[in-house]
Design an enzyme around this catalytic site. Structure first.
Site, short mmCIF file in Angstrom:
data_model
loop_
_atom_site.label_atom_id
_atom_site.label_comp_id
_atom_site.label_asym_id
_atom_site.label_seq_id
_atom_site.Cartn_x
_atom_site.Cartn_y
_atom_site.Cartn_z
N ASP A 224 0.84 -1.21 0.00
CA ASP A 224 0.00 0.00 0.00
C ASP A 224 0.87 1.25 0.00
O ASP A 224 0.63 2.19 -0.76
CB ASP A 224 -0.92 -0.01 1.23
CG ASP A 224 -1.79 1.22 1.31
OD1 ASP A 224 -2.59 1.43 0.38
OD2 ASP A 224 -1.66 1.99 2.28
N LYS A 228 1.55 4.22 -3.03
CA LYS A 228 1.43 5.66 -2.79
C LYS A 228 2.69 6.40 -3.23
O LYS A 228 2.60 7.44 -3.89
CB LYS A 228 1.17 5.91 -1.30
CG LYS A 228 -0.21 5.45 -0.85
CD LYS A 228 -0.38 5.53 0.66
CE LYS A 228 -1.75 5.02 1.09
NZ LYS A 228 -1.90 4.99 2.57
#
Length: 358
Positions: A224, A228
């Site tokens: 994750d 980003k």
């Protein structure tokens, strides 16, 4: 003496053009967004045309302003071809497609929507983390067709991270370095370890509170955070693929390939190892944080030992913090900090993107 009369043209009292929304996905974020639009939509010139989940499609009446999901499960089955054709039938540039699903199938609809002059707003990172060529093509399609593809909530939920970086670049600045903590899950994990909680009980608690995915390895893998930072690097103008990122996983190698139930049952086997790591850092006046860094075209993500008194060392809960160092903000970086997870702040970030269109 004759009085001079001055005639003024009447003010144009036409109401602003209404933005028509279609919301795909009515889970935590989608449902919260729907409630926010019900509360503020009329005064902000927003109207919801319809919503869908993975199986059903619900269209709303033109005069409706208070949107409910009560009838969704009794609504007709979802047919994407019919949805797209209906959205295309409205005036060019008047429709915004909002994707809160995290579905690759739906992300693959974006090029067609953008080509047909439909704006796209999404918290989903899927479209922006495909191959660099797909990223470039998608953004070029939006530009060529004069529509917006907005995704502020891809990074930091409702925090103004992406727009801040874009505005610096737009005004002639150059990003030199981005660093910080961009995972609410990881902040929660390490701040609980600081308090003396065990690795396993913190993971289970984070899962129960909704801070971690049903299979916590989705968060512990670091993917994750990697997605980003890849998005941020690309916004800064750097061409980068996932395999070029250096990412440290927190998943014990012995539990990497077991099923999720077995993982949760056995993760306590590694509590001692994590207790030792935390105590070792504390002896040096340090604490552990999961930090990402973009510098000179490279992205590196993993555990760092930082001073307890530092900004990163003081992070608690699900707080995110990113430091932006640019030519303009060099000696003193621009720091953005706040809640990096939660349905309310994420939905509000999506709403802000919606209101910025047009």
């Amino acid at each position: 003496m004759t009085e001079l009369k001055v005639y003024k043209k009447p003010l144009d009292k036409k109401s602003p053009k209404v933005k028509k929304l279609f919301i795909a996905g009515v889970g935590a974020v989608g449902n919260t967004l729907l409630k926010q639009v019900s509360r503020y939509g009329t005064e902000k010139s927003l109207r919801v045309l319809g919503v869908c989940n993975s199986n059903h499609l619900l269209w709303y009446d033109r005069v409706q302003g208070n949107y409910s999901l009560r009838d969704l499960l009794r609504a007709p089955e979802l047919d994407w071809e019919n949805v797209i054709q209906k959205l295309i039938s409205y005036d060019k540039g008047s429709v915004v497609f909002v994707d809160t699903t995290g579905s690759l199938e739906i992300a693959e609809l974006y090029p067609r929507l953008l080509k047909n002059h439909i704006h796209v707003v999404t918290p989903s990172k899927l479209a922006n983390t495909q191959k660099q060529a797909q990223f470039d093509t998608l953004h070029q399609i939006a530009s060529n067709n004069g529509v917006e593809f907005l995704y502020e909530t891809n990074v930091g939920a409702g925090l103004p991270i992406i727009n801040s970086i874009k505005n610096l670049i737009l005004t002639g600045d150059e990003i030199l370095e981005l660093s910080g903590v961009l995972s609410g899950t990881m902040t929660y994990l390490f701040s609980e370890l600081d308090k003396g909680a065990t690795f396993s009980e913190t993971i289970i608690k984070a899962r129960r509170l909704g801070y971690a995915e049903p299979d916590p390895r989705d968060d512990l893998s670091g993917e994750d955070v990697a997605r980003k930072f890849m998005i941020l690097a690309r916004i800064c103008g750097h061409k980068i693929e996932r395999e070029q990122l250096e990412v440290e996983s927190l998943i014990p190698k012995e539990l990497k390939d077991v099923d999720s139930t077995t993982f949760l049952e056995r993760v306590n086997e590694f509590d001692g190892e994590w207790k030792h790591k935390c105590e070792e850092a504390k002896l040096n006046g340090q604490t552990l944080r999961y930090v990402g860094r973009y510098y000179k075209g490279l992205v590196k993500i993993g555990i760092q030992s930082v001073p307890i008194s530092s900004a990163l060392g003081q992070l608690r809960g699900t707080t995110n913090l990113i430091s932006i160092r640019s030519r303009r903000y060099n000696d003193q970086p621009l720091v953005i900090q706040g809640p990096g997870a939660g349905k309310e702040v994420t939905a509000a970030g999506v709403l802000a993107d919606l209101l910025s269109i047009g």
